[in-house]
Design a protein around this motif. Structure first.
Motif, PDB file in Angstrom:
ATOM      1  N   ALA A  25      35.408  45.240  49.497  1.00  0.00           N
ATOM      2  CA  ALA A  25      35.587  44.054  48.827  1.00  0.00           C
ATOM      3  C   ALA A  25      37.758  43.464  49.333  1.00  0.00           C
ATOM      4  CB  ALA A  25      35.730  44.103  47.358  1.00  0.00           C
ATOM      5  N   SER A  26      37.913  44.284  49.987  1.00  0.00           N
ATOM      6  CA  SER A  26      39.208  44.492  49.658  1.00  0.00           C
ATOM      7  C   SER A  26      39.577  43.350  50.982  1.00  0.00           C
ATOM      8  CB  SER A  26      40.181  45.677  49.909  1.00  0.00           C
ATOM      9  OG  SER A  26      40.420  45.716  48.532  1.00  0.00           O
ATOM     10  N   GLN A  27      38.207  43.883  51.871  1.00  0.00           N
ATOM     11  CA  GLN A  27      38.268  43.548  53.813  1.00  0.00           C
ATOM     12  C   GLN A  27      38.165  42.432  53.822  1.00  0.00           C
ATOM     13  OE1 GLN A  27      37.010  46.556  55.559  1.00  0.00           O
ATOM     14  NE2 GLN A  27      39.538  48.277  55.311  1.00  0.00           N
ATOM     15  N   ALA A  28      37.133  41.838  52.810  1.00  0.00           N
ATOM     16  CA  ALA A  28      36.490  40.598  53.659  1.00  0.00           C
ATOM     17  C   ALA A  28      36.816  39.655  53.030  1.00  0.00           C
ATOM     18  CB  ALA A  28      35.378  40.677  52.010  1.00  0.00           C
ATOM     19  N   ASP A  29      36.174  38.528  53.837  1.00  0.00           N
ATOM     20  CA  ASP A  29      36.550  36.818  53.617  1.00  0.00           C
ATOM     21  C   ASP A  29      36.299  36.191  52.245  1.00  0.00           C
ATOM     22  OD1 ASP A  29      38.167  37.262  56.252  1.00  0.00           O
ATOM     23  OD2 ASP A  29      35.467  37.410  57.210  1.00  0.00           O
ATOM     24  N   PHE A  30      35.416  36.265  51.586  1.00  0.00           N
ATOM     25  CA  PHE A  30      34.817  35.709  50.466  1.00  0.00           C
ATOM     26  C   PHE A  30      34.399  37.007  49.459  1.00  0.00           C
ATOM     27  CE2 PHE A  30      34.745  32.894  54.242  1.00  0.00           C
ATOM     28  CZ  PHE A  30      35.343  32.268  54.464  1.00  0.00           C
ATOM     29  N   LEU A  31      35.017  36.586  48.241  1.00  0.00           N
ATOM     30  CA  LEU A  31      34.416  37.645  47.418  1.00  0.00           C
ATOM     31  C   LEU A  31      33.905  36.564  46.283  1.00  0.00           C
ATOM     32  CD1 LEU A  31      36.861  39.216  48.329  1.00  0.00           C
ATOM     33  CD2 LEU A  31      37.131  40.340  46.464  1.00  0.00           C
ATOM     34  N   ILE A  32      32.563  36.802  45.965  1.00  0.00           N
ATOM     35  CA  ILE A  32      32.182  35.982  45.332  1.00  0.00           C
ATOM     36  C   ILE A  32      30.780  36.877  44.216  1.00  0.00           C
ATOM     37  CG2 ILE A  32      28.878  34.989  45.365  1.00  0.00           C
ATOM     38  CD1 ILE A  32      29.446  34.370  48.422  1.00  0.00           C
ATOM     39  N   GLY A  33      31.389  36.392  43.347  1.00  0.00           N
ATOM     40  CA  GLY A  33      30.609  36.896  42.222  1.00  0.00           C
ATOM     41  C   GLY A  33      31.214  36.457  41.158  1.00  0.00           C
ATOM     42  N   ASN A  34      30.927  36.946  39.399  1.00  0.00           N
ATOM     43  CA  ASN A  34      31.616  36.509  37.958  1.00  0.00           C
ATOM     44  C   ASN A  34      33.112  36.868  38.240  1.00  0.00           C
ATOM     45  OD1 ASN A  34      31.526  38.978  36.556  1.00  0.00           O
ATOM     46  ND2 ASN A  34      29.315  38.796  36.338  1.00  0.00           N
ATOM     47  N   LYS A  35      33.526  35.855  37.549  1.00  0.00           N
ATOM     48  CA  LYS A  35      35.163  36.052  37.043  1.00  0.00           C
ATOM     49  C   LYS A  35      35.534  37.912  36.395  1.00  0.00           C
ATOM     50  CE  LYS A  35      38.741  33.718  34.050  1.00  0.00           C
ATOM     51  NZ  LYS A  35      39.471  35.586  33.250  1.00  0.00           N
ATOM     52  N   ARG A  36      34.750  38.151  35.530  1.00  0.00           N
ATOM     53  CA  ARG A  36      35.281  39.180  34.851  1.00  0.00           C
ATOM     54  C   ARG A  36      35.223  40.654  36.434  1.00  0.00           C
ATOM     55  NH1 ARG A  36      31.853  43.671  33.914  1.00  0.00           N
ATOM     56  NH2 ARG A  36      29.938  42.566  34.035  1.00  0.00           N
ATOM     57  N   LEU A  37      34.313  40.582  37.311  1.00  0.00           N
ATOM     58  CA  LEU A  37      33.734  41.400  38.806  1.00  0.00           C
ATOM     59  C   LEU A  37      35.670  40.757  39.533  1.00  0.00           C
ATOM     60  CD1 LEU A  37      29.980  41.930  38.741  1.00  0.00           C
ATOM     61  CD2 LEU A  37      32.343  43.385  37.521  1.00  0.00           C
ATOM     62  N   LEU A  38      35.795  39.956  39.936  1.00  0.00           N
ATOM     63  CA  LEU A  38      36.336  39.094  40.677  1.00  0.00           C
ATOM     64  C   LEU A  38      37.883  39.711  40.337  1.00  0.00           C
ATOM     65  CD1 LEU A  38      35.905  35.622  41.674  1.00  0.00           C
ATOM     66  CD2 LEU A  38      34.917  37.226  42.681  1.00  0.00           C
ATOM     67  N   GLU A  39      38.077  39.636  39.374  1.00  0.00           N
ATOM     68  CA  GLU A  39      39.238  40.161  38.503  1.00  0.00           C
ATOM     69  C   GLU A  39      39.512  41.751  38.596  1.00  0.00           C
ATOM     70  OE1 GLU A  39      39.346  38.866  34.530  1.00  0.00           O
ATOM     71  OE2 GLU A  39      40.170  36.956  34.932  1.00  0.00           O
ATOM     72  N   LEU A  40      38.014  42.714  39.479  1.00  0.00           N
ATOM     73  CA  LEU A  40      38.696  44.073  39.533  1.00  0.00           C
ATOM     74  C   LEU A  40      39.503  44.418  40.708  1.00  0.00           C
ATOM     75  CD1 LEU A  40      35.392  45.700  38.137  1.00  0.00           C
ATOM     76  CD2 LEU A  40      37.426  45.411  36.438  1.00  0.00           C
ATOM     77  N   ILE A  41      39.395  42.762  41.268  1.00  0.00           N
ATOM     78  CA  ILE A  41      39.745  43.501  42.785  1.00  0.00           C
ATOM     79  C   ILE A  41      40.914  42.875  43.371  1.00  0.00           C
ATOM     80  CG2 ILE A  41      39.055  43.451  45.185  1.00  0.00           C
ATOM     81  CD1 ILE A  41      37.084  44.938  43.699  1.00  0.00           C
ATOM     82  N   ASN A  42      42.363  43.392  42.944  1.00  0.00           N
ATOM     83  CA  ASN A  42      43.245  43.037  43.463  1.00  0.00           C
ATOM     84  C   ASN A  42      44.165  43.072  45.318  1.00  0.00           C
ATOM     85  OD1 ASN A  42      44.072  42.998  40.610  1.00  0.00           O
ATOM     86  ND2 ASN A  42      44.270  45.427  40.030  1.00  0.00           N
ATOM     87  N   GLY A  43      44.722  42.560  44.952  1.00  0.00           N
ATOM     88  CA  GLY A  43      45.122  42.570  46.903  1.00  0.00           C
ATOM     89  C   GLY A  43      44.534  42.079  47.865  1.00  0.00           C
ATOM     90  N   ALA A  44      43.147  41.703  47.134  1.00  0.00           N
ATOM     91  CA  ALA A  44      42.353  41.084  48.508  1.00  0.00           C
ATOM     92  C   ALA A  44      42.320  40.184  49.207  1.00  0.00           C
ATOM     93  CB  ALA A  44      41.117  40.613  47.688  1.00  0.00           C
ATOM     94  N   LYS A  45      41.794  40.376  49.798  1.00  0.00           N
ATOM     95  CA  LYS A  45      42.875  39.397  51.388  1.00  0.00           C
ATOM     96  C   LYS A  45      41.562  37.803  51.110  1.00  0.00           C
ATOM     97  CE  LYS A  45      39.731  40.589  55.506  1.00  0.00           C
ATOM     98  NZ  LYS A  45      40.453  40.867  56.860  1.00  0.00           N
TER      99      LYS A  45
END
Length: 210
Positions: A25-45
């Motif tokens: 997830a941290s290495q992806a250009d686009f992270l897609i999902g719901n708000k709750r799951l997106l908040e789990l990934i800190n420092g994503a580029k």
């Protein structure tokens, strides 16, 4: 074109995510999902895109963004268990997808009791009228029902009465989260309970849990 990475995020707390999932997830250009799951990934580029729980919107977004870069789709639990990953792999083909497993709420629920679940009957009651072979269910010593909506409580109340048997009933609500609840109840009380959508009810032969 890069493969679509489908990341199982577990029940919704970062401590239950796998290192492989976090890295992808941290290495992806686009992270897609719901708000709750997106908040789990800190420092994503990558750019975070909240598509909520709308399957059609999510699939359409994946189709657009994968032309621009690496896409990671964040899904709750494990991608192989009642997940949007089914629609994604059907749309784009399994060869276009890379799936990273996650910890499912089913695993957590059975872990609470300390019993195996490889022989359990798993039922999703998200639909208005779940298709269940109740004669088969009546013979099963371990049943897990994923609720998902208010009407599910009424359905499971009737289901328990129809299949009969001497079973322990265990309510697993918001597993893995701060507001988690786990308690035993009885068939005559379950219909009156006010339960969250993220609830699993385990119906277990009492000989297995006494």
């Amino acid at each position: 074109m890069d493969k679509i990475t489908i990341v199982g995020c577990g029940p919704g707390d970062a401590k239950f995510m796998t290192q492989a999932g976090v890295t992808a997830a941290s290495q992806a250009d686009f992270l897609i999902g719901n708000k709750r799951l997106l908040e789990l990934i800190n420092g994503a580029k990558g750019e975070k895109i909240d598509t909520g729980v709308n399957i059609e919107k999510t699939v359409e977004c994946i189709g657009r963004k994968r032309k621009e870069g690496k896409v990671a789709l964040l899904v709750s639990g494990d991608p192989g268990l009642f997940s949007i990953s089914r629609q994604v792999t059907q749309k784009f083909g399994y060869k276009a997808c890379h799936v990273i497993p996650g910890i499912s709420s089913i695993q957590l629920a059975f872990a609470k009791l300390g019993i195996s679940w490889d022989d359990a009957l798993i039922i999703s009651a998200h639909a208005a009228d779940p298709e269940v072979d109740e004669a088969l269910a009546a013979q099963n010593r371990k049943i897990a029902v994923l609720l998902g909506r208010n009407e599910s409580v009424k359905w499971i109340d009737g289901f328990i009465k129809r299949i009969g048997g001497d079973r322990g009933l265990f309510v697993c609500e918001n597993l893995g989260l701060e507001n988690e609840r786990f308690f035993e109840t009885t068939a005559d009380k379950i219909g009156a309970l006010d339960l969250a959508s993220r609830t699993i009810v385990l119906l277990i032969d009492k000989e297995l849990v006494n």
